[in-house]
Design an enzyme around this catalytic site. Structure first.
Site, mmCIF file in Angstrom:
data_model
loop_
_atom_site.group_PDB
_atom_site.id
_atom_site.type_symbol
_atom_site.label_atom_id
_atom_site.label_comp_id
_atom_site.label_asym_id
_atom_site.label_seq_id
_atom_site.Cartn_x
_atom_site.Cartn_y
_atom_site.Cartn_z
ATOM 1 N N ASN A 66 2.257 7.346 -6.443
ATOM 2 C CA ASN A 66 1.903 7.254 -7.033
ATOM 3 C C ASN A 66 2.252 8.917 -7.714
ATOM 4 O O ASN A 66 2.368 10.169 -6.484
ATOM 5 C CB ASN A 66 0.175 7.016 -5.924
ATOM 6 N N CYS A 75 5.323 -1.382 -8.163
ATOM 7 C CA CYS A 75 5.163 -0.574 -9.446
ATOM 8 C C CYS A 75 5.339 -2.170 -11.262
ATOM 9 O O CYS A 75 6.573 -2.453 -10.602
ATOM 10 C CB CYS A 75 5.473 0.376 -9.505
ATOM 11 N N GLY A 76 4.903 -2.699 -11.278
ATOM 12 C CA GLY A 76 5.691 -3.687 -12.066
ATOM 13 C C GLY A 76 5.762 -3.174 -13.473
ATOM 14 O O GLY A 76 7.180 -3.745 -13.750
ATOM 15 N N ASN A 77 5.105 -2.397 -14.134
ATOM 16 C CA ASN A 77 5.440 -1.807 -15.842
ATOM 17 C C ASN A 77 6.138 -0.534 -14.900
ATOM 18 O O ASN A 77 7.998 -0.613 -16.057
ATOM 19 C CB ASN A 77 4.289 -0.909 -15.960
ATOM 20 N N ASN A 167 1.886 -4.852 -3.357
ATOM 21 C CA ASN A 167 0.810 -4.153 -2.812
ATOM 22 C C ASN A 167 -0.443 -4.721 -3.038
ATOM 23 O O ASN A 167 -1.058 -5.920 -3.970
ATOM 24 C CB ASN A 167 0.440 -2.575 -4.130
ATOM 25 N N HIS A 169 -4.994 -5.446 -4.182
ATOM 26 C CA HIS A 169 -5.838 -5.766 -5.855
ATOM 27 C C HIS A 169 -6.885 -6.099 -5.319
ATOM 28 O O HIS A 169 -6.796 -7.263 -4.738
ATOM 29 C CB HIS A 169 -4.603 -6.903 -6.583
ATOM 30 N N ASN A 200 -5.703 -1.282 -5.868
ATOM 31 C CA ASN A 200 -6.579 -0.999 -6.838
ATOM 32 C C ASN A 200 -7.250 -2.552 -7.449
ATOM 33 O O ASN A 200 -7.482 -2.754 -6.708
ATOM 34 C CB ASN A 200 -4.744 -2.002 -7.808
ATOM 35 N N GLU A 218 -6.391 2.413 -10.855
ATOM 36 C CA GLU A 218 -5.579 2.150 -9.421
ATOM 37 C C GLU A 218 -5.866 3.356 -8.471
ATOM 38 O O GLU A 218 -5.923 3.612 -8.379
ATOM 39 C CB GLU A 218 -3.610 2.731 -10.704
ATOM 40 N N ARG A 219 -4.970 2.505 -7.580
ATOM 41 C CA ARG A 219 -4.746 3.120 -6.044
ATOM 42 C C ARG A 219 -3.704 4.416 -6.352
ATOM 43 O O ARG A 219 -2.991 4.283 -7.050
ATOM 44 C CB ARG A 219 -3.967 2.273 -5.087
ATOM 45 N N CYS A 227 -1.659 -1.958 -16.108
ATOM 46 C CA CYS A 227 -1.156 -1.549 -14.686
ATOM 47 C C CYS A 227 -0.645 -2.920 -14.925
ATOM 48 O O CYS A 227 -0.894 -4.257 -14.607
ATOM 49 C CB CYS A 227 -2.052 -2.304 -13.649
ATOM 50 N N THR A 229 1.631 -5.068 -12.144
ATOM 51 C CA THR A 229 0.613 -5.470 -10.851
ATOM 52 C C THR A 229 -0.642 -5.893 -11.179
ATOM 53 O O THR A 229 -0.493 -6.675 -10.243
ATOM 54 C CB THR A 229 0.845 -4.783 -9.459
ATOM 55 N N GLY A 230 -1.402 -4.991 -11.896
ATOM 56 C CA GLY A 230 -2.223 -5.119 -11.888
ATOM 57 C C GLY A 230 -3.103 -6.487 -12.908
ATOM 58 O O GLY A 230 -3.807 -7.113 -12.474
HETATM 59 N N1 LIG Z 1 -1.316 2.291 -7.876
HETATM 60 C C1 LIG Z 1 -0.068 1.236 -7.864
HETATM 61 C C2 LIG Z 1 0.923 1.257 -7.912
HETATM 62 C C3 LIG Z 1 1.902 1.403 -9.615
HETATM 63 C C4 LIG Z 1 1.069 0.466 -9.884
HETATM 64 C C5 LIG Z 1 1.760 -0.497 -11.245
HETATM 65 N N2 LIG Z 1 0.843 1.467 -12.006
HETATM 66 C C6 LIG Z 1 2.534 -0.885 -12.356
HETATM 67 O O1 LIG Z 1 2.801 -1.508 -13.214
HETATM 68 O O2 LIG Z 1 2.688 -2.255 -11.158
HETATM 69 C C7 LIG Z 1 -0.514 0.904 -6.037
HETATM 70 O O3 LIG Z 1 -1.039 1.881 -5.414
HETATM 71 O O4 LIG Z 1 -0.739 0.327 -5.608
#
Ligand SMILES: N[C@H](CCC[C@H](N)C(=O)O)C(=O)O
Length: 284
Positions: A66, A75-77, A167, A169, A200, A218-219, A227, A229-230
């Site tokens: 991060n 990180c999904g994206n 991660n 959420h 997150n 985001e965390r 995001c 994974t979000g």
């Molecule tokens: N900030 C997230 C990591 C990046 C997630 C996000 N950019 C995505 O696309 O999933 C965490 O600390 O778990």
């Protein structure tokens, strides 16, 4: 020493991508943080490190840092940008690759038009494994979703769903993401003591049963334009609660993502745009 990098984004969630398949790249957190700084460095939400697999049966390994320098699980994206990167750089000729991440294995697939779908793993729904400390709390059950009362201080409480995509959420439902308290409640929930690894924080507005709007604090990065994974965590919680049905379109501030999920025990699939913005090199 010079470090070559590629600047990319997925729906506005932006990345510094580094090819560490030929030689490992190790930097201390504060150095990664400096590279991600939008004024003194290159600027990015995350840094993606593309490596060789530990198990030769797999194609790559994938590390994520991060912008605050914290190394995280997923990180999904970034996973979708990863597939665009390894294809564009000629690191693979495969259309489907298996990639090792901290919590396990993900699959990335590129279609003939260049669109990438990421098999994001099986969402974890057990609060203790998110991890979320629910001790002393009584959840309100909505459909198959546990909604937990979270004390935000100053006499305020938020109701959250919790999901791990590898991660953590927290998912909150709001009437309008444009007026949601993302920048005020986001950091309070991110750093709440009931999230021992922080979290997150997704703010979901349901548009219809196949469409949500989403903003994510985001965390370790603050609010991002999208995001991945979000989006998965929000859709999983929304499907469990009965608010939406798979597949779901996610309108993020930086672009549109899609998530398909067949329910508990199945893999969540994430789709959406990716782009290479520029190449560069930096003194490290
Ligand atoms: N900030 C997230 C990591 C990046 C997630 C996000 N950019 C995505 O696309 O999933 C965490 O600390 O778990």
């Amino acid at each position: 020493m010079k470090l070559r990098f590629t600047k990319m984004h997925g729906a506005g969630n932006d990345f510094i991508v580094i090819d560490a398949t030929r030689e490992p790249v190790e930097l201390p957190p504060e150095r990664w943080q400096a590279l991600a700084d939008r004024h003194y460095g290159i600027g990015a939400d995350q840094i993606l490190i593309v490596g060789k697999p530990n198990d030769p049966a797999n194609d790559f390994s994938y590390r994520i840092v991060n912008s605050d320098g914290s190394e995280v699980e997923h990180c999904g994206n970034g996973a979708r940008a990863f597939m665009h990167f390894v294809t564009a750089k000629g690191l693979t000729t495969k259309r489907r690759v298996s990639v090792e991440i901290m919590p396990g294995l993900i699959t990335l697939e590129m279609d003939a038009a260049g669109a990438v779908t990421a098999g994001m793993g099986v969402p974890v729904l057990d609060a203790a494994r998110v991890p979320f400390d629910a001790a002393g709390l009584v959840s309100r059950r909505e459909g198959e979703l546990d909604r937990w009362p979270l004390d935000l201080g100053a006499g305020r409480t938020a109701e959250i769903g919790v999901v791990s995509m590898g991660n953590p959420h927290a998912v909150l439902r709001v009437d309008d993401v444009d007026t949601a308290p993302v920048t005020t409640d986001g950091p309070v929930v991110e750093n709440h003591p009931r999230f021992p690894r922080r979290t997150n924080v997704g703010f979901v507005q349901v548009v219809d049963e196949h469409h949500i709007r989403l903003r994510v604090w985001e965390r370790g990065a603050g609010e991002t334009l999208a995001c991945g994974t979000g989006a998965c965590g929000a859709v999983v919680a929304a499907i469990l609660a009965g608010w939406v049905k798979s597949p779901v379109r996610i309108a993020a501030r930086g672009g549109e993502l899609s998530v398909a999920w067949a329910g508990p025990g199945s893999v969540a699939y994430l789709g959406g745009p990716t782009a290479i913005v520029f190449e560069g090199e930096v003194e490290i």
